[in-house]
Every structure is written in C-alpha cells, then in structure tokens.
Design a protein around this motif. Structure first.
Motif: not given
Ligand code: ROI
Length: 165
Positions: A128-147, A154-161
């Motif tokens: 989550a500490f990679v996916l959440v900032p990446l989604a903020e910066l580049a929500p459309e970028v795809t990884l294995a067919g998913k943005t 779909h990731h548990n981002s508890a503990g991330l602020h």
C-alpha cells in the motif's frame, strides 16, 4: 553512460525511516531532478506509513516520483543507488530501518528480469505504501492489466496517512 535517444517515463518509490525521514524524502525528490539526462515530471504527497516487515522500527515516510529520462534502466538504477549513498544510506539489517531507499518501480512498460533488476518491481503490487502514492500521482498507470487506482482501492491502506505539505 548508457543513454537512449528517446525519453521514457519511469516511476520511483522513495522511503525513509531514520534521521529526519521527511527531510530525506523531500531532498531526494529535488535531487531526482538533477540526475543526468533526467528530469522530475511529478511526485505524490508524502505519506507516513507503519512499517511492513519487522515492527520494531520507526514509521516510514513514503512517496512516489515520476521522472522522464534518457538513461537506460541500469544506468538509472546506478544513479538511484549513488543518490542513496549520498544520503549516507545505512541499512542495519535486511528489512530494517534505512535513511533512504529508492526503488525503480516501473520503466515505461518494460518487463524485465535480470540479477540486478526486475521490472515492474516485484513487490510493488502488494505494498500500500507504493500503490496509494502511485494512484494519487498516476491513477491510470497499469500493472498486470489493472490500474494503480483499482489496485490501491482494493488494498488495505490502514496505517498509511497522507501528510499535508
Ligand atoms: N515499510 C514501509 N511502510 N515503508 C517502506 O518504505 C518500507 N520499506 C521496506 C520494508 C522494510 C519492507 N518496509 C517498509 O524496505
């Protein structure tokens, strides 16, 4: 230095949990813009995140940056490792605290596996500490067919602020 004639977009994960981590990450973002044949195209907010792995270490500061570069993947990796060393990177143990960690996450849409470098970064889709900032910066970028936006949602981002600037 190994250069290409065209520019490509690459994403870099930044993390620190020692010796003023917010300062290390903020400085490193600016320094990415000074690397040869490279300029900083954007970056996410900074996030405070509970450690993944051993829990007996301070929380991390994480962010993701986007660069436009003419460096080859390995030349970019060399530059990132040199930048880590300039922050006197210390890593006391595997998965332990560090002053600055720079992970090459994505390099265009290259899929690559060598002894030094795997692209996309093999652990990024589960962090989550990679996916959440990446989604903020580049929500459309795809990884294995998913943005990144879908993966982050779909990731548990508890503990991330997200930190205010
Ligand atoms: N945990 C968090 N939250 N952020 C990181 O950057 C980070 N980096 C690591 C390990 C030790 C896996 N845990 C982390 O290398």
């Amino acid at each position: 230095m190994d250069a290409r004639s065209d520019r490509v977009t690459a994403y870099i994960g930044l993390g620190s949990n020692l010796d003023g981590p917010r300062e290390h990450v903020s400085r490193a973002l600016k320094e990415l813009d000074t690397l040869p044949l490279t300029h900083l195209a954007g970056y996410s907010s900074l996030y405070a995140s509970a450690p993944v792995g051993p829990q007996d270490q301070p929380d991390f500061i994480n962010a993701v940056a986007c660069v436009s570069t003419r460096l080859s993947p390995l030349a970019l990796l060399d530059q990132l490792q040199a930048l880590e060393q300039r922050h006197r990177r210390v890593r006391q143990r595997h998965w332990g605290p560090r002053t600055l960690d720079l992970d090459l996450l994505l390099y265009a849409d290259l899929q690559w596996q060598t002894s030094r470098l795997t692209l996309p970064h093999p652990a990024m889709h589960e962090r989550a500490f990679v996916l959440v900032p990446l989604a903020e910066l580049a929500p459309e970028v795809t990884l294995a067919g998913k943005t990144s936006a879908t993966l982050a949602k779909h990731h548990n981002s508890a503990g991330l602020h997200r930190l205010l600037p």
